[in-house]
Design an enzyme around this catalytic site. Structure first.
Site, PDB file in Angstrom:
ATOM      1  N   LEU A 246       0.832  -1.201   0.000  1.00 25.46           N
ATOM      2  CA  LEU A 246       0.000   0.000   0.000  1.00 25.46           C
ATOM      3  C   LEU A 246       0.869   1.255   0.000  1.00 25.46           C
ATOM      4  O   LEU A 246       0.536   2.253  -0.644  1.00 25.46           O
ATOM      5  CB  LEU A 246      -0.927   0.003   1.216  1.00 25.46           C
ATOM      6  CG  LEU A 246      -1.833   1.230   1.349  1.00 25.46           C
ATOM      7  CD1 LEU A 246      -2.760   1.366   0.141  1.00 25.46           C
ATOM      8  CD2 LEU A 246      -2.639   1.173   2.636  1.00 25.46           C
ATOM      9  N   TYR A 247       1.997   1.217   0.720  1.00 29.76           N
ATOM     10  CA  TYR A 247       2.922   2.353   0.704  1.00 29.76           C
ATOM     11  C   TYR A 247       3.336   2.677  -0.725  1.00 29.76           C
ATOM     12  O   TYR A 247       3.285   3.833  -1.158  1.00 29.76           O
ATOM     13  CB  TYR A 247       4.150   2.037   1.552  1.00 29.76           C
ATOM     14  CG  TYR A 247       5.268   3.042   1.405  1.00 29.76           C
ATOM     15  CD1 TYR A 247       5.147   4.328   1.921  1.00 29.76           C
ATOM     16  CD2 TYR A 247       6.450   2.719   0.743  1.00 29.76           C
ATOM     17  CE1 TYR A 247       6.154   5.259   1.779  1.00 29.76           C
ATOM     18  CE2 TYR A 247       7.472   3.641   0.604  1.00 29.76           C
ATOM     19  CZ  TYR A 247       7.321   4.902   1.115  1.00 29.76           C
ATOM     20  OH  TYR A 247       8.328   5.825   0.970  1.00 29.76           O
TER      21      TYR A 247
END
Length: 437
Positions: A246-247
Site C-alpha cells: 500500500l505504501y
C-alpha cells in the site's frame, strides 16, 4: 548547470566520504515481464486508492486525534510570525526560500541543515507523529534550531495552517518530504498512508497552486513504485503499475496526482525516487538501524531470503549522497508557470532515481555491522513473507547523473561506519554494553 555543494552534519559525522562502491552481485538476473494486462488492474486499483483517500480524509472518517494535529499546536500571533519569517530569511537575493515538510524526519533534517548552511531560507513543518520514537525527532528538532531552522508543529491536513504559512512567506520552492513511511506498517494502519501520502499531498498542492508566485515543488517518491518490476536496474522509463505494498501504491498515486497539478495548474514538479537511504540520525524502523541495536543486545536477527534460497538485496544509499541529489533537484527546478491557480504555459515535470547503483545482499549488511561493532550476530534465516517487501532494488541513475550531476560516492561500509559512530554517541548506554563484553 549549478552543482549543489553540501557538508554533512559535522559535530557527529566528520569522516569524509570515501569513493567506491560494492559491485552488483551476479545473483541478480533478468526475469520476464508480467502480462501488460495488469495495467488495467493497476488503473482500477489507483481509482480505488483515490476514492479511499477522500473517504478516510473526510472529517467524519479521520480520527479526531489525527484531525487536530495542527490545531493542537499553538501557532499564529506576531511572535510566531517573526520566528517563521526569520527562519525563512535567505542571506542573498539569489538564494532559495524553501518550505521543507517532514523537516524533523531523517532526510528532512539533513536537507534543511544543508540548505541553511549555504545561505538559503528554510522553514520546516512536522507533525512529530509516533510512528517511531518521537524523542529522536525532538532531538533532530534541537539540531535544526541550532542551525537556525524553525520547525512548525502541525499537520499537512491542516489547510488553514498551510495557507497561513504561505501568506507569511513567499516560498520559491517546496521540498516535500513528509510522508507515512514503512512498507510493513501499512498492513496495520492503512488509513495513515492515505491520510498523509495522498490527502496531505493534495492539500499541499492546492495551497501551492493558489500561491502567487507559485513555488517549484520537489518531492520524495520512492523506489518502491517499481514494485514487482523484474527488469533491472530500475529505470525511470520502466513500468510502475505493479505495486507490492500500500505504501508503494500511495507513492505511485502521488506521482499521478502531481502530474495532474502540473498539467492543469502549471506547477513545476520534480519527483525523487529514493533507494534505501541510511546514515546518522536515521529511522529506527530500517533494517540497518534495528540490526545494529539487536546485535548489541544479543538478540536474534531475522534475515529473509527469497524463494529457493535466493538473495535479498538493497541499493543502500548514504544520506549525504541523497542530500546532494535533493539540492541539485531544487537548484535545477524551473519556475512554475501558473498564477492565481491558472496555468499560462507548460511547466517542467521530472522524475529521477536517487540510488547508489550497487545492490548489496542483506547478509553482507549484517557482516559489515558485525565487523564494525566487533560482535557476532545471531542469525535466523527465514523465507520472505508476503508483507509488501520486494527481494531486490537496483537504481539506474544515468538520468540523474546527466540532468542533476548526481554522483554517489559513499560505499556501504564507509557509510555504516559513520552511522555506527553516531549510534554509539546518541545511545551511550549501548557503547557500555559492547565495552563490558
Amino acid at each position: 548547470m549549478s552543482q549543489a555543494v553540501t557538508r554533512p552534519i559535522a559535530h557527529l559525522d566528520d569522516t569524509p566520504s570515501t569513493p567506491g562502491k560494492f559491485k552488483t552481485s551476479p545473483y541478480i538476473h533478468r526475469l520476464r515481464f508480467y502480462s501488460f494486462t495488469k495495467f488495467t488492474v493497476w488503473s482500477s486499483f489507483f481509482l480505488a486508492i483515490v476514492v479511499f483517500c477522500f473517504i478516510f480524509s473526510s472529517p467524519s472518517s479521520v480520527p479526531s486525534s489525527r484531525r487536530s494535529l495542527g490545531s493542537d499546536s499553538s501557532w499564529g500571533g506576531s511572535d510566531w510570525e517573526r520566528r517563521v519569517s526569520r527562519s525563512a530569511h535567505r542571506r542573498t537575493d539569489s538564494g532559495l526560500t524553501v518550505f521543507v515538510t517532514g523537516a524533523a524526519g531523517f532526510v528532512g533534517t539533513h536537507v534543511s541543515v544543508a540548505l541553511k548552511r549555504r545561505g538559503d531560507g528554510v522553514l520546516g513543518l512536522d507533525n512529530f507523529n509516533h510512528y517511531y520514537d518521537p524523542n529522536l525527532k525532538r532531538a533532530r528538532q534541537k539540531l535544526l534550531e541550532r542551525a537556525g531552522v524553525f520547525v512548525v508543529e502541525g499537520d499537512l491536513n491542516d489547510l488553514s495552517l498551510l495557507q497561513k504559512l504561505f501568506d507569511v512567506v513567499a516560498f520559491t520552492h517546496v521540498m516535500h518530504l513528509a510522508a507515512q513511511a514503512g512498507v510493513r506498517y501499512a498492513m496495520q494502519n492503512p488509513s495513515s498512508y492515505v491520510h498523509s501520502n495522498i490527502a496531505g499531498l493534495v492539500n499541499l498542492l492546492e495551497v501551492s497552486k493558489s500561491a502567487n508566485p507559485q513555488p517549484s515543488i520537489v518531492w520524495a517518491s520512492s523506489s518502491s513504485v517499481y514494485g514487482l518490476n523484474s527488469k533491472v536496474p530500475f529505470s525511470e522509463k520502466d513500468r510502475t503499475d505493479q505495486p507490492a505494498s500500500l505504501y508503494a501504491a500511495t507513492k505511485k498515486a502521488g506521482e499521478e496526482i502531481t502530474h495532474t497539478y502540473n498539467h492543469i495548474y502549471g506547477l513545476s514538479i520534480t519527483g525523487l525516487r529514493f533507494f534505501t537511504v541510511y546514515g546518522p540520525w536515521g529511522r529506527p524502523d530500517m533494517a540497518y538501524f534495528f540490526f545494529t541495536r539487536d546485535i548489541i543486545k544479543g538478540k536474534v536477527l531475522t534475515i529473509y531470503e527469497a524463494a529457493d534460497h535466493g538473495t535479498v538485496a538493497r541499493d543502500f544509499t548514504y544520506i549525504d549522497d541523497i542530500v546532494k541529489g535533493c539540492l541539485a533537484a531544487l537548484d535545477t527546478a524551473k519556475k512554475s508557470t501558473g498564477t492565481g491557480g491558472k496555468k499560462k504555459r507548460p511547466a517542467q515535470f521530472r522524475i529521477f532515481n536517487l540510488g547508489n547503483t550497487a545492490p548489496v545482499p542483506v547478509t553482507d549488511l549484517v557482516s559489515i555491522l558485525e565487523k564494525l561493532l566487533k560482535v557476532k550476530a545471531k542469525r535466523l534465516v527465514l523465507p520472505m513473507p508476503r508483507n509488501g517487501d520486494v527481494k531486490f532494488t537496483h537504481a539506474n541513475i544515468s538520468l540523474a547523473h546527466r540532468e542533476l550531476g548526481y554522483r554517489p560516492t559513499t560505499d556501504l561500509e564507509t557509510g555504516l561506519k559513520k552511522f555506527v559512530r553516531w549510534y554509539l554517541n546518541y545511545y551511550p548506554g549501548e557503547k557500555k554494553k559492547i565495552s563490558s563484553w
